[in-house]
Design a protein around this motif. Sequence first.
Motif, short mmCIF file in Angstrom:
data_model
loop_
_atom_site.label_atom_id
_atom_site.label_comp_id
_atom_site.label_asym_id
_atom_site.label_seq_id
_atom_site.Cartn_x
_atom_site.Cartn_y
_atom_site.Cartn_z
N LEU A 80 -1.17 -1.26 9.58
CA LEU A 80 -2.54 -1.27 10.11
C LEU A 80 -3.52 -1.91 9.13
N ILE A 81 -3.42 -1.53 7.86
CA ILE A 81 -4.34 -2.05 6.85
C ILE A 81 -4.10 -3.55 6.63
N LYS A 82 -2.83 -3.94 6.54
CA LYS A 82 -2.52 -5.36 6.37
C LYS A 82 -3.01 -6.18 7.56
N SER A 83 -2.80 -5.64 8.75
CA SER A 83 -3.23 -6.35 9.96
C SER A 83 -4.74 -6.49 10.00
N PHE A 84 -5.45 -5.43 9.61
CA PHE A 84 -6.91 -5.46 9.59
C PHE A 84 -7.41 -6.53 8.62
N LEU A 85 -6.85 -6.58 7.42
CA LEU A 85 -7.27 -7.56 6.42
C LEU A 85 -7.00 -8.99 6.89
N CYS A 86 -5.83 -9.20 7.50
CA CYS A 86 -5.48 -10.54 7.98
C CYS A 86 -6.39 -10.99 9.13
N VAL A 87 -6.62 -10.08 10.08
CA VAL A 87 -7.49 -10.41 11.22
C VAL A 87 -8.91 -10.69 10.73
N ILE A 111 0.85 -1.18 0.00
CA ILE A 111 0.00 0.00 0.00
C ILE A 111 0.89 1.23 0.00
N TYR A 112 0.64 2.13 -0.94
CA TYR A 112 1.48 3.31 -1.05
C TYR A 112 1.06 4.36 -0.02
N GLN A 113 1.30 4.02 1.22
CA GLN A 113 1.01 4.91 2.33
C GLN A 113 2.21 4.87 3.27
#
Length: 231
Positions: free
Chosen positions: A130-137, A121-123
Amino acid sequence: MNNETYEYKPLSLMFVEYKSGDLLGFILAWITMLPILYAVSIFTIIIIRRDLTTILYFIGFLITELVNFVLKNLIKQPRPYLNEHRSKGNFSKYGMPSDHSQVMFYFSTFFVLMVAYRYYIYQSKLMQILIKSFLCVLAIFAAILVAFSRVYLKYHTNEQVIAGSLIGIFCGSIWFFFINTIFSKYFHYITTWKISEFLMIRDYTHIPNILLFQYTAERNEASIRRKNKNN
């Protein structure tokens, strides 16, 4: 006049029973169908995007289903039906391992590994974590809910669900690393085949954020066409 009698059976693919008046059972009856809805979604993405990773993701699902079918018919452990009111004839009589749990954990494991290893993610680094963790959870939580629903709705025992979940995790991990480390090396050659060109098969392996790539490419193309039309 033909007086033969016939037995009619419902198509049990989306047939789920829950106890009348049980709100949680009603909610879990919908949740337990997530693997089917997920498989249909992936097939739809294949039709739209036609990329090799998604195609192999779906093929892995079919292999996982085959593994489950073979294991069920080898182990032959019955489902935990507790009374005569259940529609026993509408489902396979064997329950070890749980098909829904196995498939959903396959999907979730592959998805988590994909997000962890391939998605970018280009952030800021913090936002990416945070975004990766949210998607995985979210993926893991969905798999756990499906597994729980199979026990709550009394389609499987705890042991059948645990076995299915572990096999799904194993299948998802092995299949992802096989694709990512071995098979992906040949993606470029596969896309040059005549049949691949005819079917517009694509390789997005080296594109870390496909949604952003497609958005940028389509926006630029639309801008160019609009300028050419005005000129």
